[in-house]
Design a protein around this motif. Sequence first.
Motif, PDB file in Angstrom:
ATOM      1  N   GLN A   1      40.666  36.600  39.863  1.00 41.15           N
ATOM      2  CA  GLN A   1      41.845  36.392  39.022  1.00 41.15           C
ATOM      3  C   GLN A   1      42.010  37.538  38.025  1.00 41.15           C
ATOM      4  O   GLN A   1      41.033  38.047  37.484  1.00 41.15           O
ATOM      5  CB  GLN A   1      41.687  35.075  38.274  1.00 41.15           C
ATOM      6  N   ASP A   2      43.253  37.941  37.787  1.00 41.35           N
ATOM      7  CA  ASP A   2      43.545  38.979  36.809  1.00 41.35           C
ATOM      8  C   ASP A   2      43.194  38.445  35.418  1.00 41.35           C
ATOM      9  O   ASP A   2      43.690  37.398  35.006  1.00 41.35           O
ATOM     10  CB  ASP A   2      45.034  39.343  36.899  1.00 41.35           C
ATOM     11  N   LEU A   3      42.340  39.184  34.695  1.00 41.58           N
ATOM     12  CA  LEU A   3      41.889  38.730  33.374  1.00 41.58           C
ATOM     13  C   LEU A   3      43.046  38.555  32.402  1.00 41.58           C
ATOM     14  O   LEU A   3      43.018  37.673  31.557  1.00 41.58           O
ATOM     15  CB  LEU A   3      40.873  39.715  32.791  1.00 41.58           C
ATOM     16  N   SER A   4      44.073  39.381  32.496  1.00 37.60           N
ATOM     17  CA  SER A   4      45.181  39.302  31.538  1.00 37.60           C
ATOM     18  C   SER A   4      45.981  38.011  31.693  1.00 37.60           C
ATOM     19  O   SER A   4      46.676  37.599  30.774  1.00 37.60           O
ATOM     20  CB  SER A   4      46.107  40.511  31.673  1.00 37.60           C
ATOM     21  N   GLN A   5      45.875  37.365  32.850  1.00 41.61           N
ATOM     22  CA  GLN A   5      46.592  36.114  33.079  1.00 41.61           C
ATOM     23  C   GLN A   5      46.140  35.028  32.107  1.00 41.61           C
ATOM     24  O   GLN A   5      46.918  34.193  31.698  1.00 41.61           O
ATOM     25  CB  GLN A   5      46.322  35.619  34.500  1.00 41.61           C
ATOM     26  N   ASN A   6      44.880  35.059  31.760  1.00 37.40           N
ATOM     27  CA  ASN A   6      44.301  34.015  30.909  1.00 37.40           C
ATOM     28  C   ASN A   6      44.388  34.330  29.421  1.00 37.40           C
ATOM     29  O   ASN A   6      44.013  33.500  28.609  1.00 37.40           O
ATOM     30  CB  ASN A   6      42.828  33.833  31.291  1.00 37.40           C
ATOM     31  N   ARG A   7      44.838  35.519  29.041  1.00 45.27           N
ATOM     32  CA  ARG A   7      44.821  35.931  27.634  1.00 45.27           C
ATOM     33  C   ARG A   7      45.547  34.965  26.704  1.00 45.27           C
ATOM     34  O   ARG A   7      45.026  34.666  25.630  1.00 45.27           O
ATOM     35  CB  ARG A   7      45.372  37.344  27.457  1.00 45.27           C
ATOM     36  N   PRO A   8      46.738  34.478  27.037  1.00 47.07           N
ATOM     37  CA  PRO A   8      47.389  33.537  26.109  1.00 47.07           C
ATOM     38  C   PRO A   8      46.538  32.289  25.841  1.00 47.07           C
ATOM     39  O   PRO A   8      46.403  31.861  24.690  1.00 47.07           O
ATOM     40  CB  PRO A   8      48.701  33.189  26.815  1.00 47.07           C
TER      41      PRO A   8
END
Length: 145
Positions: free
Chosen positions: A2-9
Amino acid sequence: SQDLSQNRPAEAREHVRRFHELFFTLSPEKSAIEHNVGRALLLADRSVYNYYSDFAEKGYYNRIISGNVNQVLQVDSVSCNFDTYPYKVNTYARQMIIRESSVTERSLVTRCRLLNAVRSDNNPHGFMMESFEITENKDLNTIKR
């Protein structure tokens, strides 16, 4: 993977929620207060330390201990704006101040900015809160026990 930036919020909201729980949930035991506040201070800049110093100077923590007061914080919502960096955050929460004779419910509204930071054991979400400010902290009601 999974792309790490997807979970940032989600990570940002959890970082802010965890900070508030550590900093504002207090029990009448000096070592517990120091431990939790110490962990909270690792998630934010000097603006939070200034609040901590001010509270300590005014005897706030000593009154919690001597009055056998428990303070519990429940975060209602964390609003983050990811359109601009640093990210602007508003947090809305309720505090329950539990005394032997009464329970006081207070509203707590804070704001800050979030910066990206290095992930570590002490800061697993990889954010740093800066320019922390309490914008509202008022009594909503008091119930006799």
